[in-house]
Scaffold this active site. Structure first.
Site, short mmCIF file in Angstrom:
data_model
loop_
_atom_site.label_atom_id
_atom_site.label_comp_id
_atom_site.label_asym_id
_atom_site.label_seq_id
_atom_site.Cartn_x
_atom_site.Cartn_y
_atom_site.Cartn_z
N HIS A 57 0.88 -1.18 0.00
CA HIS A 57 0.00 0.00 0.00
C HIS A 57 0.91 1.23 0.00
O HIS A 57 1.71 1.41 -0.91
CB HIS A 57 -0.92 -0.12 1.22
CG HIS A 57 -2.06 0.86 1.27
ND1 HIS A 57 -2.36 1.73 0.26
CD2 HIS A 57 -2.98 1.10 2.25
CE1 HIS A 57 -3.41 2.46 0.62
NE2 HIS A 57 -3.80 2.11 1.82
N HIS A 92 -2.12 -2.19 -9.83
CA HIS A 92 -3.09 -1.60 -8.91
C HIS A 92 -4.33 -2.46 -8.90
O HIS A 92 -4.71 -3.01 -9.94
CB HIS A 92 -3.44 -0.17 -9.34
CG HIS A 92 -4.03 0.63 -8.23
ND1 HIS A 92 -5.37 0.57 -7.92
CD2 HIS A 92 -3.46 1.46 -7.34
CE1 HIS A 92 -5.60 1.36 -6.88
NE2 HIS A 92 -4.46 1.91 -6.51
N ASP A 144 2.94 5.58 -6.70
CA ASP A 144 4.19 5.45 -5.94
C ASP A 144 5.42 5.38 -6.81
O ASP A 144 6.55 5.47 -6.31
CB ASP A 144 4.13 4.19 -5.06
CG ASP A 144 3.15 4.37 -3.92
OD1 ASP A 144 3.12 5.48 -3.37
OD2 ASP A 144 2.42 3.42 -3.61
N1 CMC Z 1 5.01 -6.77 -10.50
C1 CMC Z 1 4.91 -7.94 -11.14
N2 CMC Z 1 3.75 -8.65 -11.26
C2 CMC Z 1 2.68 -8.10 -10.72
C3 CMC Z 1 2.70 -6.87 -10.05
C4 CMC Z 1 3.92 -6.19 -9.97
N3 CMC Z 1 4.01 -5.01 -9.34
N4 CMC Z 1 1.46 -6.58 -9.60
C5 CMC Z 1 0.68 -7.60 -9.98
N5 CMC Z 1 1.41 -8.52 -10.65
C6 CMC Z 1 0.92 -9.74 -11.27
C7 CMC Z 1 0.59 -10.77 -10.20
O1 CMC Z 1 1.71 -11.57 -9.91
C8 CMC Z 1 -0.52 -11.53 -10.89
O2 CMC Z 1 0.06 -12.38 -11.86
P1 CMC Z 1 -0.56 -13.84 -12.14
O3 CMC Z 1 -1.93 -13.56 -12.71
O4 CMC Z 1 0.37 -14.47 -13.10
O5 CMC Z 1 -0.63 -14.53 -10.81
C9 CMC Z 1 -1.29 -10.47 -11.64
O6 CMC Z 1 -0.31 -9.43 -11.90
C10 CMC Z 1 -2.46 -9.88 -10.86
O7 CMC Z 1 -1.93 -9.34 -9.65
P2 CMC Z 1 -2.66 -9.40 -8.25
O8 CMC Z 1 -1.62 -9.62 -7.19
O9 CMC Z 1 -3.82 -10.35 -8.31
O10 CMC Z 1 -3.24 -7.95 -8.15
P3 CMC Z 1 -3.83 -7.27 -6.84
O11 CMC Z 1 -4.94 -6.40 -7.30
O12 CMC Z 1 -4.13 -8.25 -5.78
O13 CMC Z 1 -2.59 -6.38 -6.33
C11 CMC Z 1 -1.14 -4.62 -5.91
C12 CMC Z 1 -2.50 -5.03 -6.50
C13 CMC Z 1 -1.02 -3.09 -5.96
C14 CMC Z 1 -1.05 -5.06 -4.44
C15 CMC Z 1 -0.02 -5.29 -6.76
O14 CMC Z 1 -0.09 -4.84 -8.09
C16 CMC Z 1 1.38 -5.01 -6.19
O15 CMC Z 1 1.81 -5.71 -5.27
N6 CMC Z 1 2.08 -3.95 -6.71
C17 CMC Z 1 3.38 -3.61 -6.19
C18 CMC Z 1 3.22 -2.79 -4.92
C19 CMC Z 1 2.73 -1.39 -5.20
O16 CMC Z 1 3.27 -0.70 -6.07
N7 CMC Z 1 1.75 -0.93 -4.40
C20 CMC Z 1 1.24 0.42 -4.50
C21 CMC Z 1 -0.20 0.46 -4.91
S1 CMC Z 1 -0.69 2.13 -5.39
C22 CMC Z 1 -0.66 3.02 -3.93
C23 CMC Z 1 -1.83 2.74 -3.09
O17 CMC Z 1 -2.95 3.10 -3.48
O18 CMC Z 1 -1.62 2.18 -2.02
#
Ligand code: CMC
Length: 448
Positions: A274, A313, A369
């Site tokens: 987050h 995201h 971010d």
């Molecule tokens: N790098 C590589 N792969 C990714 C990433 C990433 N940053 N984010 C998602 N994926 C992949 C994930 O591994 C999954 O792949 P697969 O379908 O093969 O398993 C697919 O994309 C879908 O991801 P998810 O984990 O189901 O997506 P989510 O909605 O649960 O997670 C997130 C959203 C923001 C937690 C995630 O994208 C992440 O961890 N990003 C990196 C951390 C980050 O930058 N966070 C800041 C968010 S913006 C600020 C805020 O509002 O807090």
């Protein structure tokens, strides 16, 4: 055509009509009430149908008029105003007013709001002693979370959360004091004396003063950097039902006071998935080391070794509109501060990701971010302070969400259901018989 959903339970042949309700405008979606599913039962003793939605992937927890996001189109609006317009034309305190009270203020309202926020910028001297108690290398976010919770003990009347006048008073205090507490946390970590608020300066300028004033009699913020921080604060002020807003609402729903509720929200924000992600972006760029190593790093990301911080995201499946504004603003800031040497690596990461099928197919774009950390660093904020810089403006959003929750007659204490997966009823096992049972069920290794 009736606005209903017909459900046929194939276990019983029974048919149910469930009303469909709409958001304000049809394009904002429609919904059914999950409680309506409860009447779908396979037998009279059945508990009734639940919807199972870990991580709230498709569950609305409230009806809200604060912030609108269309993740597919990359749209973010506060109270209907596009984020791009607010970032270009407004300032943080005006946006905070908009979020909290629903409309842009008139000049008189803005003057009053600004006056009252300024009247509350000081914190009790004991807060300094409290912060003094932390170890010299304590993370400022840990200090902030604890100190915000500690403020609760100074304002016991804040427990009266159902009284609008009491709520308003705490809103002034929280918006006003969080920059002071944040700056104190930073000064403590640097071994520097605390700087009192300077109410001649505006909200953002005063924060810069409390952070960076050294021996000069009067601190004068650089106007470009002050404006940049104003924009950063506007972009971070709210983001509808994200993890920390949900924490604020969840804790607030027990009618806990706003200080401890906000400390919970800030704790949620601290996580690397987050608000902690901006800090992680910088650490990641430093770890990569140079532009020529970016391609290799991306291979490891795609192999699932780690996530690309600042990418992806839950809601945006398009370029995060906040990241777009920040990318442009970074260049303006670097004209004053000099270019952040990590910028070239960041641009290379983004270039590769936007062309690579792994990221394209998963709709992974830079989020807020990705560029904010580069700007903060160029402005001389240490990396540890990045999540704190997120928490200060997000206080406006948390409080707007909290206020809306308490004024919403439909809300009660937040209490999700679960799908129980444990043992069915069984009888207590006497101690002398337990070892044998444990071996049989292989429970012992898990305890080792
Ligand atoms: N790098 C590589 N792969 C990714 C990433 C990433 N940053 N984010 C998602 N994926 C992949 C994930 O591994 C999954 O792949 P697969 O379908 O093969 O398993 C697919 O994309 C879908 O991801 P998810 O984990 O189901 O997506 P989510 O909605 O649960 O997670 C997130 C959203 C923001 C937690 C995630 O994208 C992440 O961890 N990003 C990196 C951390 C980050 O930058 N966070 C800041 C968010 S913006 C600020 C805020 O509002 O807090």
């Amino acid at each position: 055509m009736p606005d209903t959903l017909t459900i046929i339970d194939n276990r019983t042949g029974q048919q149910y009509e469930v009303p469909i309700a709409h958001a304000t405008y049809p394009e904002y979606g429609s919904y059914i009430r999950a409680a309506d599913l409860k009447k779908v039962k396979s037998s009279p003793t059945d508990f009734g149908l639940l919807s199972y939605d870990p991580a709230f992937m498709n569950t609305a927890s409230c009806r809200s008029s604060v912030t609108f996001i269309d993740g597919d189109r990359g749209i973010l609006r506060y109270r209907g105003y596009p984020i791009e317009e607010l970032a270009a034309k407004s300032n943080f305190l005006e946006v905070a007013y908009l979020l909290l009270w629903g409309e842009l203020p008139t000049q008189t309202q803005l003057d009053e709001w600004t006056h009252w926020v300024k009247m509350h910028t000081m914190v009790h001297e004991n807060i300094k002693k409290f912060i003094d108690g932390f170890h010299h290398d304590a993370h400022p976010m840990g200090m902030l979370v604890s100190a915000m919770a500690a403020l609760s003990t100074f304002y016991p009347e804040s427990k009266n959360v159902l009284d609008p006048a009491v709520r308003k008073q705490q809103i002034y205090r929280l918006i006003a004091k969080i920059p002071t507490v944040s700056a104190y946390a930073y000064r403590h970590s640097q071994g520097l004396p605390y700087v009192y608020p300077d109410n001649d300066l505006n909200y953002v300028g005063n924060f810069l003063n409390m952070m960076f004033k050294m021996t000069e009699v009067k601190y004068t913020p650089d106007p470009v950097l002050e404006r940049a921080l104003n924009v950063l604060f506007i972009l971070h002020a709210d983001h509808e039902q994200n993890c920390s807003a949900n924490a604020m609402r969840s804790v607030g729903s027990s009618q806990a006071d706003p200080y401890v509720s906000l400390a919970s929200a800030a704790s949620a924000l601290y996580g690397p998935l987050h608000g902690g992600a901006n800090e992680m972006v910088l650490r990641m760029l430093r770890q990569i080391g140079s532009k020529d190593k970016v391609a290799d790093y991306m291979k490891r990301v795609k192999a699932g070794e780690f996530k690309l911080m600042g990418f992806g995201h839950r809601v945006y499946k398009n370029y995060d509109p906040r990241a777009k504004i920040l990318k442009e603003m970074a260049m303006q800031v670097f004209e004053v501060t000099g270019k952040n040497p990590l910028l070239d690596m960041a641009l290379e990461l983004e270039r590769i990701a936007l062309e690579d099928d792994y990221f394209v197919s998963r709709k992974l774009y830079p989020n807020v971010d990705f560029y904010s950390g580069l700007i903060y660093q160029a402005m001389k904020f240490p990396v540890d302070m990045f999540p704190v810089l997120f928490a200060i403006p997000r206080t406006a959003g948390w409080l707007a969400q909290w206020q809306e929750l308490l004024e919403d007659g439909e809300q009660k204490i937040a209490r999700p259901r679960q799908i129980y997966t444990g043992e069915d009823t069984r009888s207590y096992v006497a101690m002398q018989k337990r070892a044998e049972a444990a071996t049989r069920t292989e429970a012992t290794p898990a305890l080792m």
